[in-house]
Scaffold this active site. Structure first.
Site, PDB file in Angstrom:
ATOM      1  N   SER A 160       0.856  -1.179   0.000  1.00 48.71           N
ATOM      2  CA  SER A 160       0.000   0.000   0.000  1.00 48.71           C
ATOM      3  C   SER A 160       0.892   1.227   0.000  1.00 48.71           C
ATOM      4  O   SER A 160       2.083   1.141   0.324  1.00 48.71           O
ATOM      5  CB  SER A 160      -0.870  -0.006   1.267  1.00 48.71           C
ATOM      6  OG  SER A 160      -1.442   1.257   1.518  1.00 48.71           O
ATOM      7  N   TYR A 201      -2.058  -1.041  10.652  1.00 49.02           N
ATOM      8  CA  TYR A 201      -1.991  -1.247   9.206  1.00 49.02           C
ATOM      9  C   TYR A 201      -0.671  -0.722   8.642  1.00 49.02           C
ATOM     10  O   TYR A 201      -0.003  -1.400   7.853  1.00 49.02           O
ATOM     11  CB  TYR A 201      -3.176  -0.538   8.543  1.00 49.02           C
ATOM     12  CG  TYR A 201      -3.363  -0.831   7.079  1.00 49.02           C
ATOM     13  CD1 TYR A 201      -4.100  -1.938   6.665  1.00 49.02           C
ATOM     14  CD2 TYR A 201      -2.843   0.014   6.101  1.00 49.02           C
ATOM     15  CE1 TYR A 201      -4.305  -2.195   5.322  1.00 49.02           C
ATOM     16  CE2 TYR A 201      -3.039  -0.238   4.753  1.00 49.02           C
ATOM     17  CZ  TYR A 201      -3.774  -1.341   4.370  1.00 49.02           C
ATOM     18  OH  TYR A 201      -3.963  -1.596   3.031  1.00 49.02           O
TER      19      TYR A 201
END
Length: 245
Positions: A127, A140
Protein backbone atom coordinates in the site's frame (compact mmCIF):
# COMPACT_ATOMS: atom_id res chain seq x y z
CA UNK A 1 2.66 -18.01 -18.87
CA UNK A 2 0.72 -21.15 -19.85
CA UNK A 3 1.02 -24.15 -17.54
CA UNK A 4 2.04 -21.96 -14.62
CA UNK A 5 0.20 -21.87 -11.33
CA UNK A 6 -0.65 -19.09 -8.92
CA UNK A 7 -2.08 -18.61 -5.45
CA UNK A 8 -3.90 -15.38 -4.66
CA UNK A 9 -4.84 -14.71 -1.04
CA UNK A 10 -7.90 -12.65 -0.27
CA UNK A 11 -8.73 -13.72 -3.79
CA UNK A 12 -12.51 -13.79 -3.70
CA UNK A 13 -13.14 -10.05 -3.85
CA UNK A 14 -11.61 -6.66 -4.51
CA UNK A 15 -7.99 -6.52 -5.63
CA UNK A 16 -7.53 -10.25 -5.12
CA UNK A 17 -10.41 -11.17 -7.40
CA UNK A 18 -9.15 -8.78 -10.08
CA UNK A 19 -5.68 -10.37 -9.83
CA UNK A 20 -7.13 -13.87 -10.07
CA UNK A 21 -9.10 -12.96 -13.17
CA UNK A 22 -6.16 -11.20 -14.83
CA UNK A 23 -3.75 -14.08 -14.21
CA UNK A 24 -6.30 -16.64 -15.39
CA UNK A 25 -6.81 -14.62 -18.57
CA UNK A 26 -3.08 -15.04 -19.20
CA UNK A 27 -3.30 -18.81 -18.98
CA UNK A 28 -2.29 -19.25 -15.34
CA UNK A 29 -4.09 -21.88 -13.24
CA UNK A 30 -5.16 -19.87 -10.19
CA UNK A 31 -5.99 -21.02 -6.69
CA UNK A 32 -8.33 -18.52 -5.06
CA UNK A 33 -7.61 -18.49 -1.32
CA UNK A 34 -10.13 -16.75 0.90
CA UNK A 35 -11.82 -17.06 4.26
CA UNK A 36 -15.12 -16.86 2.34
CA UNK A 37 -15.01 -20.33 0.80
CA UNK A 38 -18.31 -19.96 -1.05
CA UNK A 39 -17.15 -16.79 -2.83
CA UNK A 40 -13.77 -18.39 -3.54
CA UNK A 41 -15.44 -21.41 -5.14
CA UNK A 42 -17.70 -19.20 -7.24
CA UNK A 43 -14.80 -17.19 -8.64
CA UNK A 44 -12.62 -20.28 -9.10
CA UNK A 45 -15.41 -21.88 -11.14
CA UNK A 46 -15.70 -18.75 -13.29
CA UNK A 47 -11.99 -18.66 -14.12
CA UNK A 48 -11.30 -22.38 -14.36
CA UNK A 49 -9.20 -22.46 -11.21
CA UNK A 50 -9.63 -23.94 -7.77
CA UNK A 51 -10.61 -22.64 -4.35
CA UNK A 52 -8.90 -22.85 -0.99
CA UNK A 53 -11.12 -21.91 1.92
CA UNK A 54 -8.61 -20.81 4.53
CA UNK A 55 -8.48 -18.53 7.56
CA UNK A 56 -4.99 -17.06 7.35
CA UNK A 57 -5.30 -15.81 10.92
CA UNK A 58 -4.87 -19.44 11.96
CA UNK A 59 -1.16 -19.44 11.18
CA UNK A 60 -0.52 -22.75 12.94
CA UNK A 61 -2.04 -24.52 9.92
CA UNK A 62 0.43 -22.75 7.63
CA UNK A 63 3.59 -23.75 9.50
CA UNK A 64 5.15 -26.68 7.67
CA UNK A 65 2.96 -26.18 4.60
CA UNK A 66 4.44 -26.73 1.13
CA UNK A 67 3.00 -24.82 -1.81
CA UNK A 68 3.65 -25.94 -5.36
CA UNK A 69 2.93 -22.67 -7.10
CA UNK A 70 4.93 -20.52 -9.48
CA UNK A 71 3.30 -17.23 -8.52
CA UNK A 72 2.30 -16.15 -5.01
CA UNK A 73 0.22 -13.02 -4.57
CA UNK A 74 -0.02 -11.98 -0.92
CA UNK A 75 -3.09 -9.78 -0.94
CA UNK A 76 -5.29 -10.61 2.06
CA UNK A 77 -5.73 -7.71 4.44
CA UNK A 78 -7.95 -6.03 7.00
CA UNK A 79 -8.13 -2.54 8.43
CA UNK A 80 -8.95 -0.96 11.78
CA UNK A 81 -9.02 2.85 12.01
CA UNK A 82 -8.58 4.12 15.55
CA UNK A 83 -6.30 6.42 17.57
CA UNK A 84 -3.32 4.65 19.18
CA UNK A 85 -4.57 5.25 22.72
CA UNK A 86 -7.85 3.52 21.83
CA UNK A 87 -6.34 0.75 19.70
CA UNK A 88 -7.00 -2.71 21.11
CA UNK A 89 -3.96 -4.99 21.34
CA UNK A 90 -6.02 -7.85 19.94
CA UNK A 91 -6.75 -5.82 16.80
CA UNK A 92 -3.09 -4.79 16.45
CA UNK A 93 -1.95 -8.41 16.72
CA UNK A 94 -4.65 -9.64 14.33
CA UNK A 95 -3.47 -7.27 11.62
CA UNK A 96 0.19 -8.24 12.05
CA UNK A 97 -0.75 -11.91 11.93
CA UNK A 98 -2.73 -11.65 8.72
CA UNK A 99 -0.53 -9.16 6.89
CA UNK A 100 3.01 -10.07 8.00
CA UNK A 101 3.11 -13.50 9.65
CA UNK A 102 0.84 -15.24 7.13
CA UNK A 103 2.74 -13.85 4.10
CA UNK A 104 6.01 -14.95 5.70
CA UNK A 105 4.71 -18.49 6.13
CA UNK A 106 3.30 -18.61 2.60
CA UNK A 107 6.58 -17.37 1.14
CA UNK A 108 8.40 -19.98 3.21
CA UNK A 109 6.02 -22.64 1.89
CA UNK A 110 6.37 -21.57 -1.75
CA UNK A 111 10.13 -21.04 -2.07
CA UNK A 112 11.28 -24.70 -2.17
CA UNK A 113 9.14 -25.44 -5.24
CA UNK A 114 10.16 -22.17 -6.88
CA UNK A 115 13.82 -22.91 -6.24
CA UNK A 116 13.44 -26.37 -7.77
CA UNK A 117 11.82 -24.90 -10.87
CA UNK A 118 14.33 -22.06 -11.13
CA UNK A 119 11.40 -19.68 -11.46
CA UNK A 120 9.15 -17.86 -9.03
CA UNK A 121 7.22 -14.64 -8.71
CA UNK A 122 6.16 -13.27 -5.34
CA UNK A 123 4.01 -10.17 -5.49
CA UNK A 124 3.02 -8.55 -2.21
CA UNK A 125 0.06 -6.22 -2.39
CA UNK A 126 1.33 -3.54 -0.05
CA UNK A 127 0.00 0.00 0.00
CA UNK A 128 1.04 3.60 -0.11
CA UNK A 129 0.98 3.03 3.65
CA UNK A 130 3.97 0.74 3.25
CA UNK A 131 5.87 3.92 2.34
CA UNK A 132 3.93 6.67 4.10
CA UNK A 133 2.01 6.93 7.36
CA UNK A 134 -1.49 8.18 8.11
CA UNK A 135 -2.99 8.96 11.48
CA UNK A 136 -5.24 6.38 13.15
CA UNK A 137 -3.73 3.43 11.22
CA UNK A 138 -0.90 2.32 13.49
CA UNK A 139 -1.43 -1.41 12.96
CA UNK A 140 -1.99 -1.25 9.21
CA UNK A 141 0.98 1.06 8.58
CA UNK A 142 3.21 -1.10 10.79
CA UNK A 143 2.14 -4.26 8.98
CA UNK A 144 2.65 -2.83 5.49
CA UNK A 145 6.11 -1.56 6.45
CA UNK A 146 6.88 -5.07 7.72
CA UNK A 147 5.65 -6.60 4.47
CA UNK A 148 7.96 -4.27 2.54
CA UNK A 149 10.93 -5.55 4.55
CA UNK A 150 9.95 -9.18 4.07
CA UNK A 151 9.63 -8.61 0.33
CA UNK A 152 13.13 -7.11 0.07
CA UNK A 153 14.76 -9.94 2.04
CA UNK A 154 12.93 -12.47 -0.14
CA UNK A 155 14.26 -10.68 -3.23
CA UNK A 156 17.84 -10.98 -1.98
CA UNK A 157 17.54 -14.64 -1.08
CA UNK A 158 15.47 -15.62 -4.10
CA UNK A 159 17.41 -13.80 -6.79
CA UNK A 160 20.08 -16.48 -7.33
CA UNK A 161 17.28 -19.05 -7.77
CA UNK A 162 15.24 -17.19 -10.39
CA UNK A 163 12.70 -15.93 -7.86
CA UNK A 164 11.66 -12.28 -7.76
CA UNK A 165 9.81 -10.49 -4.98
CA UNK A 166 8.16 -7.10 -5.29
CA UNK A 167 5.53 -4.91 -3.69
CA UNK A 168 2.66 -3.09 -5.36
CA UNK A 169 1.72 0.08 -3.51
CA UNK A 170 -1.67 1.47 -4.49
CA UNK A 171 -3.42 4.41 -2.93
CA UNK A 172 -7.06 4.03 -2.02
CA UNK A 173 -8.63 1.33 -4.21
CA UNK A 174 -12.33 0.93 -4.90
CA UNK A 175 -12.83 -2.14 -2.69
CA UNK A 176 -15.11 -3.18 0.21
CA UNK A 177 -12.18 -2.48 2.57
CA UNK A 178 -12.04 1.17 1.49
CA UNK A 179 -15.81 1.53 1.48
CA UNK A 180 -15.83 0.47 5.14
CA UNK A 181 -13.10 3.01 5.90
CA UNK A 182 -15.26 5.84 4.60
CA UNK A 183 -17.72 5.30 7.43
CA UNK A 184 -14.92 4.91 9.99
CA UNK A 185 -13.19 8.10 8.83
CA UNK A 186 -16.47 10.01 8.87
CA UNK A 187 -16.95 9.14 12.54
CA UNK A 188 -13.33 9.94 13.47
CA UNK A 189 -13.28 13.30 11.74
CA UNK A 190 -16.86 14.25 12.54
CA UNK A 191 -17.83 14.82 8.90
CA UNK A 192 -20.36 13.41 6.47
CA UNK A 193 -19.38 10.34 4.48
CA UNK A 194 -19.68 12.22 1.19
CA UNK A 195 -16.91 14.56 2.33
CA UNK A 196 -14.50 11.78 3.32
CA UNK A 197 -13.24 11.12 -0.22
CA UNK A 198 -12.53 14.76 -1.06
CA UNK A 199 -11.43 15.98 2.37
CA UNK A 200 -9.61 12.95 3.79
CA UNK A 201 -8.80 10.09 1.43
CA UNK A 202 -7.93 12.05 -1.71
CA UNK A 203 -6.20 15.11 -0.27
CA UNK A 204 -2.69 13.84 -1.08
CA UNK A 205 -2.92 12.35 -4.61
CA UNK A 206 -2.62 14.65 -7.61
CA UNK A 207 -5.18 12.49 -9.44
CA UNK A 208 -8.41 12.82 -7.50
CA UNK A 209 -10.02 9.42 -7.89
CA UNK A 210 -9.88 5.95 -6.42
CA UNK A 211 -7.63 3.34 -8.00
CA UNK A 212 -9.58 0.59 -9.76
CA UNK A 213 -8.85 -3.04 -8.77
CA UNK A 214 -8.21 -3.92 -12.40
CA UNK A 215 -5.43 -1.33 -12.57
CA UNK A 216 -3.66 -2.98 -9.64
CA UNK A 217 -4.18 -6.40 -11.18
CA UNK A 218 -2.55 -5.29 -14.41
CA UNK A 219 0.64 -4.35 -12.58
CA UNK A 220 0.56 -7.55 -10.51
CA UNK A 221 0.22 -9.64 -13.67
CA UNK A 222 3.19 -7.88 -15.28
CA UNK A 223 5.36 -8.46 -12.21
CA UNK A 224 4.37 -12.13 -12.40
CA UNK A 225 5.43 -12.42 -16.03
CA UNK A 226 8.68 -13.39 -17.74
CA UNK A 227 9.13 -9.77 -18.81
CA UNK A 228 9.75 -8.74 -15.20
CA UNK A 229 12.64 -11.13 -14.62
CA UNK A 230 15.06 -8.33 -13.68
CA UNK A 231 12.60 -6.51 -11.45
CA UNK A 232 13.00 -7.52 -7.82
CA UNK A 233 13.16 -5.90 -4.41
CA UNK A 234 11.12 -2.98 -5.74
CA UNK A 235 8.01 -1.15 -4.57
CA UNK A 236 5.75 0.08 -7.36
CA UNK A 237 3.52 2.98 -6.41
CA UNK A 238 0.11 3.37 -8.02
CA UNK A 239 -1.05 6.27 -5.92
CA UNK A 240 -1.92 9.13 -8.25
CA UNK A 241 1.16 11.05 -7.18
CA UNK A 242 0.69 10.75 -3.40
CA UNK A 243 4.33 9.80 -2.73
CA UNK A 244 5.63 12.46 -5.16
CA UNK A 245 5.10 15.02 -2.39
Amino acid sequence: MSARTALVTGGASGIGAACARKLAARGVHVTVADVDEVAAKTLAHDIGGQAWGVDLLDTDQLDGLRLEVDVLVNNAGIQVVRPIEEFALTDFRRIQTLMVEAPFLLVKAALPHMYERGFGRIVNVSSVHGLRASAFKSAYVSAKHGLEGLSKVTALEGGPHGVTSNCVNPGYVRTPLVEKQIGDQARLHGIDEEHVLADVLLTEPAIKRLVEPEEVASLVAWLASDDAGMVTGASYTMDGGWTAR
